[in-house]
Each structure stands twice: as structure tokens, then as C-alpha cells.
Design a protein around this motif. Structure first.
Motif, mmCIF file in Angstrom:
data_model
loop_
_atom_site.group_PDB
_atom_site.id
_atom_site.type_symbol
_atom_site.label_atom_id
_atom_site.label_comp_id
_atom_site.label_asym_id
_atom_site.label_seq_id
_atom_site.Cartn_x
_atom_site.Cartn_y
_atom_site.Cartn_z
ATOM 1 N N ALA A 270 0.785 -1.034 0.040
ATOM 2 C CA ALA A 270 -0.145 -0.026 -0.097
ATOM 3 C C ALA A 270 0.931 1.116 -0.087
ATOM 4 C CB ALA A 270 -0.933 0.285 1.204
ATOM 5 N N ARG A 271 1.783 1.248 0.927
ATOM 6 C CA ARG A 271 2.676 2.444 0.814
ATOM 7 C C ARG A 271 3.704 2.408 -0.540
ATOM 8 N NH1 ARG A 271 8.242 2.743 3.218
ATOM 9 N NH2 ARG A 271 7.953 0.438 3.610
ATOM 10 N N TYR A 272 3.992 1.379 -0.990
ATOM 11 C CA TYR A 272 4.799 1.400 -1.971
ATOM 12 C C TYR A 272 3.956 1.939 -3.365
ATOM 13 C CZ TYR A 272 7.754 -0.645 -5.970
ATOM 14 O OH TYR A 272 8.577 -0.737 -7.161
ATOM 15 N N LEU A 273 2.858 1.512 -3.390
ATOM 16 C CA LEU A 273 1.723 2.073 -4.364
ATOM 17 C C LEU A 273 1.679 3.417 -4.503
ATOM 18 C CD1 LEU A 273 -1.041 -0.578 -4.590
ATOM 19 C CD2 LEU A 273 0.743 -0.164 -6.539
ATOM 20 N N THR A 274 1.674 4.324 -3.023
ATOM 21 C CA THR A 274 1.447 5.690 -3.143
ATOM 22 C C THR A 274 2.779 6.429 -3.333
ATOM 23 O OG1 THR A 274 1.569 5.770 -0.690
ATOM 24 C CG2 THR A 274 -0.509 5.700 -1.980
ATOM 25 N N ASP A 275 4.055 6.169 -2.510
ATOM 26 C CA ASP A 275 5.236 6.512 -2.427
ATOM 27 C C ASP A 275 6.063 6.522 -3.621
ATOM 28 O OD1 ASP A 275 4.281 7.122 0.259
ATOM 29 O OD2 ASP A 275 5.894 5.796 1.293
ATOM 30 N N TRP A 276 5.896 5.127 -4.160
ATOM 31 C CA TRP A 276 6.906 5.097 -5.282
ATOM 32 C C TRP A 276 6.274 5.910 -6.493
ATOM 33 C CZ3 TRP A 276 6.818 3.253 -10.229
ATOM 34 C CH2 TRP A 276 8.147 3.019 -10.895
ATOM 35 N N THR A 277 4.981 5.761 -6.593
ATOM 36 C CA THR A 277 4.227 6.435 -7.802
ATOM 37 C C THR A 277 4.484 7.793 -7.733
ATOM 38 O OG1 THR A 277 2.600 4.750 -8.083
ATOM 39 C CG2 THR A 277 2.163 6.886 -8.906
ATOM 40 N N PHE A 278 4.285 8.355 -6.297
ATOM 41 C CA PHE A 278 4.673 9.926 -6.029
ATOM 42 C C PHE A 278 6.181 10.450 -6.875
ATOM 43 C CE2 PHE A 278 6.794 13.129 -3.760
ATOM 44 C CZ PHE A 278 5.905 14.460 -4.162
ATOM 45 N N TRP A 279 7.138 9.652 -6.350
ATOM 46 C CA TRP A 279 8.408 10.031 -6.673
ATOM 47 C C TRP A 279 8.509 9.415 -8.095
ATOM 48 C CZ3 TRP A 279 10.436 13.194 -4.163
ATOM 49 C CH2 TRP A 279 10.293 13.265 -2.871
ATOM 50 N N ASN A 280 7.755 8.867 -8.680
ATOM 51 C CA ASN A 280 7.830 8.429 -10.073
ATOM 52 C C ASN A 280 7.272 9.688 -10.878
ATOM 53 O OD1 ASN A 280 8.610 6.357 -12.167
ATOM 54 N ND2 ASN A 280 6.345 6.875 -12.735
ATOM 55 N N HIS A 281 6.384 10.344 -10.320
ATOM 56 C CA HIS A 281 5.615 11.420 -10.952
ATOM 57 C C HIS A 281 6.708 12.464 -11.079
ATOM 58 C CE1 HIS A 281 1.631 9.611 -10.825
ATOM 59 N NE2 HIS A 281 1.407 10.224 -9.734
ATOM 60 N N VAL A 282 7.507 12.605 -9.888
ATOM 61 C CA VAL A 282 8.559 13.604 -9.961
ATOM 62 C C VAL A 282 9.520 13.400 -11.114
ATOM 63 C CG1 VAL A 282 10.516 14.539 -8.457
ATOM 64 C CG2 VAL A 282 8.433 14.168 -7.327
ATOM 65 N N ARG A 283 10.055 11.943 -11.183
ATOM 66 C CA ARG A 283 10.912 11.842 -12.152
ATOM 67 C C ARG A 283 10.275 11.860 -13.774
ATOM 68 N NH1 ARG A 283 13.131 5.727 -11.379
ATOM 69 N NH2 ARG A 283 10.966 5.325 -11.651
ATOM 70 N N THR A 284 9.035 11.648 -13.892
ATOM 71 C CA THR A 284 8.392 11.940 -15.066
ATOM 72 C C THR A 284 8.389 13.428 -15.620
ATOM 73 O OG1 THR A 284 6.879 10.138 -14.752
ATOM 74 C CG2 THR A 284 6.165 11.798 -16.397
ATOM 75 N N VAL A 285 8.178 14.304 -14.407
ATOM 76 C CA VAL A 285 8.043 15.895 -14.583
ATOM 77 C C VAL A 285 9.356 16.405 -15.081
ATOM 78 C CG1 VAL A 285 7.790 18.127 -13.698
ATOM 79 C CG2 VAL A 285 5.807 16.316 -13.444
ATOM 80 N N ALA A 286 10.493 15.736 -14.176
ATOM 81 C CA ALA A 286 11.630 16.086 -14.307
ATOM 82 C C ALA A 286 12.311 16.010 -15.678
ATOM 83 C CB ALA A 286 12.682 15.715 -13.215
ATOM 84 N N SER A 287 12.181 14.484 -16.017
ATOM 85 C CA SER A 287 12.675 14.213 -17.334
ATOM 86 C C SER A 287 12.156 14.869 -18.424
ATOM 87 C CB SER A 287 12.456 12.749 -17.204
ATOM 88 O OG SER A 287 13.071 11.850 -16.562
ATOM 89 N N THR A 288 10.850 15.270 -18.486
ATOM 90 C CA THR A 288 10.104 15.756 -19.468
ATOM 91 C C THR A 288 10.650 17.203 -19.843
ATOM 92 O OG1 THR A 288 8.153 14.561 -19.020
ATOM 93 C CG2 THR A 288 7.869 16.379 -20.380
ATOM 94 N N LEU A 289 10.738 17.924 -18.385
ATOM 95 C CA LEU A 289 11.180 19.407 -18.543
ATOM 96 C C LEU A 289 12.696 19.505 -19.021
ATOM 97 C CD1 LEU A 289 9.697 20.908 -15.434
ATOM 98 C CD2 LEU A 289 8.922 21.196 -17.858
ATOM 99 N N ALA A 290 13.509 18.244 -18.617
ATOM 100 C CA ALA A 290 14.971 18.328 -18.889
ATOM 101 C C ALA A 290 14.960 18.267 -20.520
ATOM 102 C CB ALA A 290 15.780 17.307 -18.348
ATOM 103 N N CYS A 291 14.158 17.317 -21.094
ATOM 104 C CA CYS A 291 14.143 17.084 -22.459
ATOM 105 C C CYS A 291 13.703 18.448 -23.159
ATOM 106 C CB CYS A 291 12.874 16.008 -22.683
ATOM 107 S SG CYS A 291 12.856 15.655 -24.468
ATOM 108 N N ALA A 292 12.811 18.986 -22.616
ATOM 109 C CA ALA A 292 12.505 20.568 -23.403
ATOM 110 C C ALA A 292 13.391 21.565 -23.010
ATOM 111 C CB ALA A 292 10.782 20.877 -22.678
ATOM 112 N N LEU A 293 14.062 21.438 -22.067
ATOM 113 C CA LEU A 293 15.153 22.346 -21.872
ATOM 114 C C LEU A 293 16.472 21.895 -22.899
ATOM 115 C CD1 LEU A 293 15.021 23.015 -18.176
ATOM 116 C CD2 LEU A 293 14.628 24.827 -19.674
ATOM 117 N N PHE A 294 16.452 20.892 -22.911
ATOM 118 C CA PHE A 294 17.631 20.418 -23.812
ATOM 119 C C PHE A 294 17.212 20.934 -25.297
ATOM 120 C CE2 PHE A 294 19.144 17.276 -20.632
ATOM 121 C CZ PHE A 294 20.033 18.102 -19.896
#
Length: 161
Positions: free
Chosen positions: A130-154
Motif C-alpha cells: 500500500a505504501r509502495y503504490l503511493t510513495d513509489w508512484t509519487f516519486w515516479n511522478h517527480v521523475r516523469t516531470v523532471a525528465s520531460t522538462l529536462a528534455c524540453a530544456l535540452f
């Protein structure tokens, strides 16, 4: 010569960030939700299988090389500060290294390790899952946004050249 190297690194980093953003996006938008619906033991088994296979796939070299080139671009941007695209290079590199790589190492990998060590059928695994589904997914959202924005900035840095 140096300009060609930087342009090549920008292209490689933009493509790497885009590939990883897409992978993280898939996990954030439907894979983790599906795992949560198939039941604890099945979800844990599926995620553990993915975590075992992913580090033996082409994912790992792309993950590591994109991190290295993004960090290198951030450093190079400091020495080329007055040039077009330098700010985007710096921002993309820092955002990717911190928002994707550091987040992965500090949050996602320890959660993966805890999940791998758990007995999927145990009572302890229920709270862990239960914790994994919420916590891992939250941090995965952070990775998604960071990777997408970094792609756009490059891409912006490429366009500025």
C-alpha cells in the motif's frame, strides 16, 4: 569541434530524457494503477519481475549515460554562460540529475529493494505494498516531470544554438 560535441551531447540527452520520461509516464499513468488492481501478491510479483529485468536491459545504459551527459552539459554550461542556450543547458542538466537520478537513488530504489525483500503473501507485505503504490508512484511522478522538462530544456538549448 567543441560546439559539435556539445550539440551531440544535447541531442543524446534530449532523446535519453524523452525515452525515460515516456517510460516513467507509463508507470505513473496506468501501470501502477493496474498493479494496484490485480492484488497484492500479483502486483508485488509483477513489480519485482520488472525491477529484476530492467537493470539487465538497455534501460540501464540509457539511464546512466543520460545522467552522465546531463551532468556534463550542466558543467559545460557554467563555462559557456554568455552563449545562447547555456541557461537551458544548465537548467536541464541540474533538473535531470536531481529530479530523476537523485530521486531514483534516494526514493525509488530503496522502495524497490524493500519490495524485493518482502514475502508477497505476508501481512507485512500488505502495508508495504500500500505504501509502495503511493510513495513509489509519487516519486515516479517527480521523475516523469523532471525528465520531460529536462528534455524540453535540452531541445530549447539546441534551438538557441
Amino acid at each position: 569541434m567543441l560546439q559539435m560535441l556539445i550539440t551531440g551531447l544535447l541531442w543524446f540527452s534530449a532523446i535519453g530524457c524523452g525515452l525515460l520520461a515516456g517510460l516513467y509516464f507509463a508507470f505513473s499513468t496506468f501501470i501502477m494503477t493496474a498493479f494496484g488492481r490485480i492484488g497484492q501478491a500479483s502486483g508485488i510479483a509483477a513489480m519485482n519481475a520488472i525491477n529484476a529485468v530492467i537493470v539487465q536491459s538497455l534501460f540501464l545504459p540509457v539511464f546512466l549515460a543520460t545522467t552522465a551527459t546531463s551532468a556534463a552539459l550542466a558543467v559545460m554550461a557554467l563555462f559557456r554562460w554568455g552563449e545562447p542556450g547555456a541557461m537551458a543547458m544548465l537548467a536541464g542538466g541540474v533538473l535531470y540529475v536531481l529530479g530523476m537520478f537523485v530521486v531514483t537513488m534516494i526514493f525509488n530504489v530503496p522502495l524497490n529493494n524493500a519490495l524485493a525483500a518482502a514475502d508477497p503473501a505476508s501481512q507485512e507485505a500488505a502495508s508495504l505494498w500500500a505504501r509502495y503504490l503511493t510513495d513509489w508512484t509519487f516519486w515516479n511522478h517527480v521523475r516523469t516531470v523532471a525528465s520531460t522538462l529536462a528534455c524540453a530544456l535540452f531541445i530549447a538549448a539546441i534551438a538557441a544554438k
